[in-house]
Design a protein around this motif. Sequence first.
Motif, PDB file in Angstrom:
ATOM      1  N   SER A  20       1.008  -1.355   0.700  1.00  0.00           N
ATOM      2  CA  SER A  20       0.164  -0.024   0.282  1.00  0.00           C
ATOM      3  C   SER A  20       0.578   1.550  -0.331  1.00  0.00           C
ATOM      4  O   SER A  20       2.111   1.179   0.377  1.00  0.00           O
ATOM      5  CB  SER A  20      -0.889  -0.074   1.148  1.00  0.00           C
ATOM      6  N   VAL A  21       0.959   2.577  -0.523  1.00  0.00           N
ATOM      7  CA  VAL A  21       1.158   3.489  -1.199  1.00  0.00           C
ATOM      8  C   VAL A  21       0.542   4.537  -1.430  1.00  0.00           C
ATOM      9  O   VAL A  21      -1.029   4.689  -1.578  1.00  0.00           O
ATOM     10  CB  VAL A  21       2.369   2.999  -1.911  1.00  0.00           C
ATOM     11  N   GLN A  22      -0.092   5.998  -0.666  1.00  0.00           N
ATOM     12  CA  GLN A  22      -0.241   6.397  -0.790  1.00  0.00           C
ATOM     13  C   GLN A  22       0.321   7.107  -2.904  1.00  0.00           C
ATOM     14  O   GLN A  22       0.784   7.012  -3.091  1.00  0.00           O
ATOM     15  CB  GLN A  22       0.180   7.673  -0.257  1.00  0.00           C
ATOM     16  N   ALA A  23      -1.060   8.006  -3.478  1.00  0.00           N
ATOM     17  CA  ALA A  23      -0.419   9.216  -4.404  1.00  0.00           C
ATOM     18  C   ALA A  23       0.797   9.206  -4.525  1.00  0.00           C
ATOM     19  O   ALA A  23       1.141   9.982  -3.582  1.00  0.00           O
ATOM     20  CB  ALA A  23      -1.844   9.193  -5.006  1.00  0.00           C
ATOM     21  N   GLY A  62       3.328   7.687  -4.668  1.00  0.00           N
ATOM     22  CA  GLY A  62       4.650   7.453  -4.431  1.00  0.00           C
ATOM     23  C   GLY A  62       5.262   6.801  -5.029  1.00  0.00           C
ATOM     24  O   GLY A  62       4.383   6.206  -6.710  1.00  0.00           O
ATOM     25  N   LYS A  93      -0.664   6.000  -9.136  1.00  0.00           N
ATOM     26  CA  LYS A  93      -2.774   6.916  -8.965  1.00  0.00           C
ATOM     27  C   LYS A  93      -3.427   6.643  -8.679  1.00  0.00           C
ATOM     28  O   LYS A  93      -3.355   4.387  -8.118  1.00  0.00           O
ATOM     29  CB  LYS A  93      -2.221   8.015 -10.506  1.00  0.00           C
ATOM     30  N   PRO A  94      -4.194   6.172  -7.358  1.00  0.00           N
ATOM     31  CA  PRO A  94      -5.241   5.594  -7.046  1.00  0.00           C
ATOM     32  C   PRO A  94      -5.661   4.379  -8.228  1.00  0.00           C
ATOM     33  O   PRO A  94      -6.312   2.774  -7.894  1.00  0.00           O
ATOM     34  CB  PRO A  94      -6.275   6.241  -7.191  1.00  0.00           C
ATOM     35  N   THR A 152      -4.855   0.700  -8.758  1.00  0.00           N
ATOM     36  CA  THR A 152      -4.632  -0.173  -7.409  1.00  0.00           C
ATOM     37  C   THR A 152      -5.447  -1.809  -8.421  1.00  0.00           C
ATOM     38  O   THR A 152      -6.757  -1.208  -9.743  1.00  0.00           O
ATOM     39  CB  THR A 152      -5.249   0.023  -6.920  1.00  0.00           C
ATOM     40  N   THR A 207      -1.974  -1.211  -3.275  1.00  0.00           N
ATOM     41  CA  THR A 207      -3.156  -0.106  -3.793  1.00  0.00           C
ATOM     42  C   THR A 207      -2.685   1.136  -3.560  1.00  0.00           C
ATOM     43  O   THR A 207      -1.447   1.579  -2.749  1.00  0.00           O
ATOM     44  CB  THR A 207      -4.172  -0.649  -2.424  1.00  0.00           C
ATOM     45  N   VAL A 208      -2.989   2.084  -3.934  1.00  0.00           N
ATOM     46  CA  VAL A 208      -2.279   3.558  -4.059  1.00  0.00           C
ATOM     47  C   VAL A 208      -3.722   4.106  -3.438  1.00  0.00           C
ATOM     48  O   VAL A 208      -5.221   4.409  -4.176  1.00  0.00           O
ATOM     49  CB  VAL A 208      -2.844   4.125  -5.414  1.00  0.00           C
ATOM     50  N   SER A 209      -3.463   4.702  -2.220  1.00  0.00           N
ATOM     51  CA  SER A 209      -4.249   5.635  -1.498  1.00  0.00           C
ATOM     52  C   SER A 209      -4.574   7.082  -2.113  1.00  0.00           C
ATOM     53  O   SER A 209      -2.947   7.712  -2.741  1.00  0.00           O
ATOM     54  CB  SER A 209      -4.264   5.836   0.340  1.00  0.00           C
ATOM     55  N   SER A 210      -5.323   7.968  -2.209  1.00  0.00           N
ATOM     56  CA  SER A 210      -5.553   9.224  -2.897  1.00  0.00           C
ATOM     57  C   SER A 210      -5.547   9.960  -1.330  1.00  0.00           C
ATOM     58  O   SER A 210      -5.444  10.231  -0.363  1.00  0.00           O
ATOM     59  CB  SER A 210      -6.700   9.759  -3.197  1.00  0.00           C
TER      60      SER A 210
END
Length: 122
Positions: free
Chosen positions: A11-14, A16, A85-86, A89, A119-122
């Motif tokens: 999991s990483v933030q947008a 990243g 980007k989200p 995902t 998984t990419v979170s915004s």
Amino acid sequence: QVQLVESGGGSVQAGGSLKLSCSVSGSVYTYKCLGWFRQAPGNGREGVATLIEGRRLYADSVKGRFTISKDDVENTLYLQMNTLKPEDTAIYYCAARKGGYCGLEYQYFDPWGQGTQVTVSS
């Protein structure tokens, strides 16, 4: 036959980055075309990038952000993913195929790895 085992998802933030790895074993010289594919919930499987003998092909949605590469000594395929980007995902799979044509159509690839979740979170 070849065996493929992916790793490196998470999991990483947008914005990243993540680097996926795919360990290839078995008849590696028979399966010259290797690729990365992904499947998001509710969507079909789509080609992300392929590599054969130094020639790379990318989906338009990842051009300039993702890089496919291979370590021939370690028989490991990589996918460096930057500026995530989200919508990136998905479950990411590596796959192999025989033959010279190495397009993004997943139907021609066999065998497949088990997949790794990104998984990419915004």
